[in-house]
Enzyme design. Structure first.
Site, short mmCIF file in Angstrom:
data_model
loop_
_atom_site.label_atom_id
_atom_site.label_comp_id
_atom_site.label_asym_id
_atom_site.label_seq_id
_atom_site.Cartn_x
_atom_site.Cartn_y
_atom_site.Cartn_z
CE LYS A 16 19.29 8.05 61.09
NZ LYS A 16 18.25 7.07 60.68
CD GLU A 198 16.11 19.22 52.74
OE1 GLU A 198 15.13 18.47 52.89
OE2 GLU A 198 16.25 20.02 51.80
CG ASN A 199 21.45 18.93 50.14
OD1 ASN A 199 21.31 17.73 49.95
ND2 ASN A 199 20.60 19.83 49.68
NE ARG A 200 26.01 15.46 56.97
CZ ARG A 200 24.95 14.66 57.05
NH1 ARG A 200 23.73 15.14 56.82
NH2 ARG A 200 25.09 13.38 57.35
CG LEU A 201 24.53 23.27 52.11
CD1 LEU A 201 23.84 23.85 50.87
CD2 LEU A 201 26.00 23.67 52.13
#
Length: 222
Positions: A16, A198-201
């Site tokens: 997700k 977002e973007n696993r950050l």
């Protein structure tokens, strides 16, 4: 070897994209418990969670063998986070040998987690009794009927023990507090607030207790 056709989902592709709203140091409360109260209120009112006070309690025994289970948080304040259990259970036996514990609140619908590490100590009997009196009658009987974490032969044995207690203490009659049942208060040493980005950050801000009891905040890389 696992049969690929037997796996109903492609786990590697399941992901997700978390929301963009972040968490900054300037938004944090002065103490982790105050910050937890803010997030818990949101989780309980707007988070879409079935049981926002459900937390994963992880313990380790004297040999370092770990175990985890879901328990309900029943109170929190500046002194710590409180849950109740049978003192003969596996978690309680672990804590008797090794009082270091972690609590994880997995608030997935909000893309949030709270991770508490600290030391667990038993609550006093007066505090335990006061909470026990607030439990539904059936839950009070259940605390007596279940020898938590012990092996039992059949479900019928458990149901039979409960039925005997229900006959002895019918609805409306006071049930005594089991002597081997009570609370643990986890005094936090670190409390991490994790906000998915977002973007696993992700944003990860952690309160760390200083020797004088005050708190410093550090940002962790996701």
């Amino acid at each position: 070897m696992t049969d690929p056709d037997a796996v109903p989902f492609d786990l590697a592709s399941m992901r997700k994209q978390y929301r963009a709203e972040g968490l900054s140091e300037t938004e944090l409360a002065a103490t982790p418990v105050e910050q937890f109260a803010r997030w818990f209120k949101q989780a309980a009112t707007d988070g879409g969670l079935f049981e926002p006070n459900a937390m994963i309690v992880s313990t380790a025994d004297a040999e370092g063998r770990t175990s985890a289970r879901t328990v309900l948080l029943k109170h929190f304040d500046e002194q710590g986070f409180v849950f109740y259990t049978n003192y003969d259970s596996r978690k309680a036996r672990d804590l008797a040998e090794n009082p270091y514990v972690s609590l994880l609140f997995p608030w997935h619908p909000m893309a949030r987690q709270v991770l508490v590490t600290g030391v667990a100590r038993r609550t006093g009997r007066d505090e335990t009794a006061a909470y026990f009196r607030t439990r539904p009658h059936g839950s009070q009987l259940g605390a007596w009927a279940s020898a938590q974490s012990s092996v039992i032969s059949t479900r019928a044995d458990l149901d039979g023990a409960y039925a005997e207690l229900a006959a002895r203490y019918p609805e409306g009659e006071q049930v005594p507090v089991p002597p081997n049942w009570g609370g643990f208060r986890v005094a936090p040493q670190t409390v991490e607030f994790w906000q998915g980005r977002e973007n696993r950050l992700h944003d990860r801000l952690r309160y760390v207790e200083r020797p004088d009891g005050s708190w410093r905040v550090e940002r962790l890389s996701p």
